[in-house]
Design an enzyme around this catalytic site. Structure first.
Site, PDB file in Angstrom:
ATOM      1  N   THR A  84       0.825  -1.212   0.000  1.00 28.47           N
ATOM      2  CA  THR A  84       0.000   0.000   0.000  1.00 28.47           C
ATOM      3  C   THR A  84       0.859   1.262   0.000  1.00 28.47           C
ATOM      4  O   THR A  84       1.854   1.357   0.717  1.00 28.47           O
ATOM      5  CB  THR A  84      -0.924  -0.003   1.226  1.00 28.47           C
ATOM      6  OG1 THR A  84      -1.733  -1.176   1.192  1.00 28.47           O
ATOM      7  CG2 THR A  84      -1.809   1.224   1.256  1.00 28.47           C
ATOM      8  N   GLY A 123       2.498  -2.954   8.098  1.00 24.90           N
ATOM      9  CA  GLY A 123       2.823  -3.294   9.473  1.00 24.90           C
ATOM     10  C   GLY A 123       4.280  -3.681   9.609  1.00 24.90           C
ATOM     11  O   GLY A 123       4.856  -4.288   8.707  1.00 24.90           O
ATOM     12  N   GLU A 368      -6.278  -5.443   3.730  1.00 28.06           N
ATOM     13  CA  GLU A 368      -6.384  -6.589   2.821  1.00 28.06           C
ATOM     14  C   GLU A 368      -7.568  -6.460   1.874  1.00 28.06           C
ATOM     15  O   GLU A 368      -8.206  -7.436   1.497  1.00 28.06           O
ATOM     16  CB  GLU A 368      -6.478  -7.908   3.612  1.00 28.06           C
ATOM     17  CG  GLU A 368      -5.287  -8.185   4.494  1.00 28.06           C
ATOM     18  CD  GLU A 368      -3.961  -8.066   3.777  1.00 28.06           C
ATOM     19  OE1 GLU A 368      -3.875  -8.497   2.609  1.00 28.06           O
ATOM     20  OE2 GLU A 368      -3.005  -7.529   4.366  1.00 28.06           O
TER      21      GLU A 368
END
Length: 609
Positions: A84, A123, A368
């Site tokens: 992303t 993350g 997701e």
């Protein structure tokens, strides 16, 4: 804890987990899962195990797997998955990060050419990861070859400082997930060796010649994301189970209003309005759990087929995982909030455990794959199935009911509320609902084409209808998984009966919630909707005295539930008080703010008096 304390605690627990892994103490079956459940925190290295390692396993060639997998599994390096960007998320083909091949040095030069191209949200990037799988556009011999995967070292293994050309950090406080360091990654002329591009399918030779992957490899590259979505469905069930456990246990302890003179106040769970809020959610928690089992089984079966070179079922797997991810996370997130509201004022307190549960879980509706986009991906699959106009025997079981030769029924056979005790009656109603909604969406699409619009504009014009059809399709799949699972289960008659009650309750609640869609083509009428409502009210009474055992059956320990309201022993009020006494603000009887602000105000007021 503050957000910083939460992150520190998560890292400490995470390192302890890794040390146990290395010592071999978590080798037994399910030991890792049990440990993580007991720790109950957002592990900063979660993406390492969930996406970094599986991506190398699935997309690396044999040499790359030999080089990277051993050190990755041993946590000698910590990886993340950087896809992303600040300006692009679900639309992967729009990503702007560039990997330009330099044949003179046999290296890729990684660049974030614009502000919006920097990786944003991955993350572990913030302060944990040493390496990243970077999703970037491959440029070789001046040609853009599209999206590929690259392994990039972002921090030194000696002192953890960012490497030259790397700008990396945390994106700052979030709504929840305080234990995970979601971060940003900006690259300026960062050079990586040629073999750091994952090359199981596509290759770049020493001179920069690009070898295209097989046509189906594009689809296989999404396997890791499909796997994660399957896990999300299962996680949704666990999360909703926690919320409904808290709400039902508290609703038994809490009493409200003396309805008859001389009698004690009524348990909140005895009120029909409370039952109507909570019992369908209880049924939903079980339904999603069975859907999670189904999704995991489907994923295992299809990946086995893929390993044998059979790709026929891959589109079905992708569409099902996308749709169920959206449906289940949406249902779970709204369910947590309804559980909080059902706990009255105490539900607003962090002591209830519900605010943090909602804050942490709500991100699942966007990570997701944002849920509306996920439903549209499922809808596109349904659209293609319908356009092919294939017979039932040639379609996957999930969508066989949309086949051209599938029997269509004009009216529901229900003439008595008790008919709704038959899951087959409910499933047929859900099938007809989907068939009708798909027909509506197809008609709107076709009319748009007839007016001269191209396929893109026609799809956009009908997209709301398509999301409704996709959501209904997923609702049907969850009900079907619930029914099939309890039918196949080897349980005693009492357990079978209460599971069947929950299955019917889940189905009836959907009919009442979306009554307009069930009546859309006259398959059901207003009288039958009223029968459905009457039967649902009857089933609420059936569930009432099984409700506490049904949430106890989730077997969520108090330490994991982390709720003063949902305690197993029901000792709610004493623990609410003790929890309040432990609050940092109560460490002193006179707060520091008194000297700073209140004392001057009050002393000045006193002198005037």
């Amino acid at each position: 804890m503050s957000t910083e304390e939460s992150f520190d605690s998560a890292v400490r627990k995470n390192v302890h987990y890794i040390e146990l892994l290395k010592s071999g103490k978590l080798k037994e079956s399910n030991a890792k899962a049990y440990f993580k459940s007991a720790i109950d925190d957002n592990f900063p290295t979660g993406v390492h195990e969930l996406m970094f390692v599986p991506t190398i396993e699935g997309q690396g060639n044999e040499e790359q797997k030999k080089k990277w997998l051993k050190i990755s599994r041993n946590f000698d390096i910590i990886g993340c998955y950087a896809q992303t960007e600040l300006g692009h998320g679900t639309f992967i083909r729009g990503l702007e990060t560039i990997a330009t091949y330099d044949p003179s040095t046999e290296e890729f030069v990684m660049n974030s050419p614009t502000l919006t191209s920097m990786k944003w949200w991955p993350g572990s990037v913030g302060h944990t990861a040493t390496h990243a799988i970077v999703v970037a556009r491959l440029i070789t011999k001046g040609k853009d070859e599209g999206i590929h995967l690259f392994i990039v070292q972002i921090r030194s293994l000696e002192d953890h400082n960012p490497l030259p050309g790397i700008k990396v950090g945390d994106i700052g406080p979030k709504f929840g997930y305080f234990g995970t360091d979601n971060g940003f990654l900006h690259m300026t002329n960062v050079r990586i060796p040629r073999d750091h591009m994952l090359m199981k399918y596509a290759q770049v030779s020493r001179d920069g010649t690009y070898s295209k992957p097989p046509a189906e490899a594009d689809k296989i590259s999404y396997a890791v994301m499909v796997y994660v979505r399957a896990l999300i469905v299962d996680h949704s069930a666990e999360t909703l189970a926690r919320a409904i456990t808290i709400a039902i246990r508290y609703s038994v302890v809490r009493r409200q209003t003396q309805n008859r003179p001389g009698e004690p106040e009524t348990q909140v769970l005895d009120y029909q309005t409370q039952q109507f809020k909570l019992f369908p959610l209880l049924a939903s928690a079980y339904a999603i759990k069975f859907a999670g089992h189904y999704m995991t089984k489907l994923y295992t079966e299809v990946t086995e087929e893929i390993s044998e070179g059979k790709l026929r079922s891959l589109p079905e797997l992708h569409a099902t995982s996308a749709g169920l991810k959206a449906f289940c996370t949406e249902l779970c997130c709204s369910g947590i909030e309804l559980c909080r509201l059902s706990c009255g004022g105490h539900g607003y307190s962090a002591a209830s455990g519900l605010p943090q549960l909602y804050a942490d879980y709500s991100s699942s509706q966007t990570y997701e794959g944002e849920n509306t986009v996920m439903l549209l991906q499922t809808a596109r699959y349904i659209f293609k199935v319908c356009k092919q106009n294939m017979p039932q025997a040639q379609l996957p079981s999930n969508v066989a009911y949309l086949a051209a030769d599938y029997p269509k029924y004009k009216e529901s056979p229900v003439s008595d509320p008790k008919h709704f005790n038959d899951p087959h009656i409910l499933l047929e109603a859900y099938r007809q609902r989907v068939i009708r909604l798909v027909a509506v969406a197809l008609e709107r699409y076709s009319k748009s084409i007839a007016t001269g619009l191209d396929s893109v504009a026609a799809w956009n014009n009908s997209s709301v209808d398509w999301t409704m059809a996709a959501r209904a399709h997923c609702h049907y799949l969850v009900l079907k998984a619930f029914h099939s699972s309890i039918d196949a289960a080897k349980v005693c008659e009492a357990n079978f009966n209460i599971m069947r009650v929950l299955c019917c309750l889940f189905g009836l609640h959907g009919i009442i919630q979306y009554s307009g869609e069930f009546c859309l083509d006259g398959y059901m009428n207003s009288e039958q909707i009223e029968m459905a409502k009457n039967q649902l009210y009857f089933l609420l009474k059936e569930v009432r005295y099984e409700a506490v055992p049904l949430v106890d059956a989730f077997d969520i320990h108090d330490d994991i539930l982390n709720s003063s309201l949902g305690r197993y022993d029901g000792d709610v009020y004493r623990h609410l008080y003790e929890w309040a006494l432990r609050a940092p603000r109560n460490k002193k009887e006179v707060h520091d703010n008194y000297e700073k602000y209140l004392k001057p105000l009050l002393k000045n007021t006193k002198s005037k008096l």
